[in-house]
Enzyme design. Structure first.
Site, PDB file in Angstrom:
ATOM      1  N   GLY A 108       0.798  -1.220   0.000  1.00 58.76           N
ATOM      2  CA  GLY A 108       0.000   0.000   0.000  1.00 58.76           C
ATOM      3  C   GLY A 108       0.827   1.264   0.000  1.00 58.76           C
ATOM      4  O   GLY A 108       0.381   2.308  -0.487  1.00 58.76           O
ATOM      5  N   GLU A 131       2.514  -8.531  -2.343  1.00 55.32           N
ATOM      6  CA  GLU A 131       1.228  -9.143  -2.007  1.00 55.32           C
ATOM      7  C   GLU A 131       1.116 -10.613  -2.420  1.00 55.32           C
ATOM      8  O   GLU A 131       0.539 -11.428  -1.684  1.00 55.32           O
ATOM      9  CB  GLU A 131       0.086  -8.334  -2.638  1.00 55.32           C
TER      10      GLU A 131
END
Length: 258
Positions: A108, A131
């Site tokens: 993020g 991720e």
């Protein structure tokens, strides 16, 4: 705001993600605080925005994994939608936004930096989308903005392999515009922001709109858009004052955003 601080310095706004003990990791509360700060930016008084992270280790180290560990599919959808909504607000601000990346920008954090118009980094910055190694995809626009920024092949390599890149490589592949020693990063960010803010605000905003919207169009539509935005600048007081000063070989008066 608990986790996001805002400071106004003349025409430049500075947003700091301030969750240093957690390496400024993003959770719902941080996203809500960031959204509130972005919503409150007075774009009539602010000509450029800088986003950075608190402390010397991280810009934003990623989303909060502990908060995500037991998310259901519906909870994951809501969390992704929230992050995307906030980052789109940053991307769609009419004024330029600079990410001053002062350390880890993973997951993020990398996506937050990508939502900004310009990225500059400290020498200790590290970028990545880890991720897939955690069983998920990037959820805040990483698969889209990274490919648009550094090219599809390189973006796929970094995302599929979960490979981090240090500041020097980030500069080489076009992920950042410049790299500076850590103790000079914010001074350089402010220097760039002030230089931007010294130019005609209407023109700078129209340039941002032309680039961002034009990239989503075919070339004929894009140059037609540019013509319309060019025309919108003509006849403004700032345009007339600056061009008159140029013709008279003198320095123009400060721009007044009219």
């Amino acid at each position: 705001m608990s986790y996001v601080k805002y400071e106004q310095k003349d025409f430049v706004g500075v947003v700091t993600i301030d969750r240093e003990k957690a390496l400024n990791a993003l959770n719902n509360e941080v996203l809500c605080d960031l959204e509130a700060v972005i919503d409150a930016v007075d774009v009539d008084k602010t000509r450029c925005l800088i986003i950075t992270g608190a402390g010397a280790k991280a810009f934003v180290a990623g989303a909060d994994i502990a908060a995500m560990c037991n998310m259901t599919s519906e909870e994951g959808r809501a969390f992704s939608a929230k992050g995307n909504a906030v980052f789109r607000k940053i991307e769609k601000l009419p004024i330029p936004v600079i990410a001053a990346v002062n350390g880890f920008a993973l997951g993020g954090g990398c996506e937050l930096a990508l939502s900004c118009d310009i990225r500059i980094a400290s020498e200790n910055a590290v970028f990545g989308q880890p991720e897939a190694g955690l069983g998920i995809t990037p959820g805040f626009g990483g698969t889209q903005r990274l490919a648009r920024t550094i090219g599809v092949g390189k973006a796929k390599e970094l995302i599929f392999a979960c490979r981090n890149v240090k500041a020097d490589e980030a500069l080489q592949i076009g992920l950042v515009n410049a790299v500076y020693p850590a103790d000079q990063l914010m001074d350089e960010a402010m220097k760039l922001a002030k230089r931007i803010s010294e130019n005609a605000p209407i023109a700078v905003r129209q340039c941002k709109k032309a680039i961002n919207m034009g990239l989503q169009m075919d070339i004929d539509s894009a140059v037609a858009l540019e013509s319309e935005l060019f025309a919108a600048c003509c006849g403004t007081q700032d345009q007339r004052n600056a061009m008159t000063a140029f013709c008279e070989k003198r320095k123009h008066d400060p721009f007044i955003n009219k």
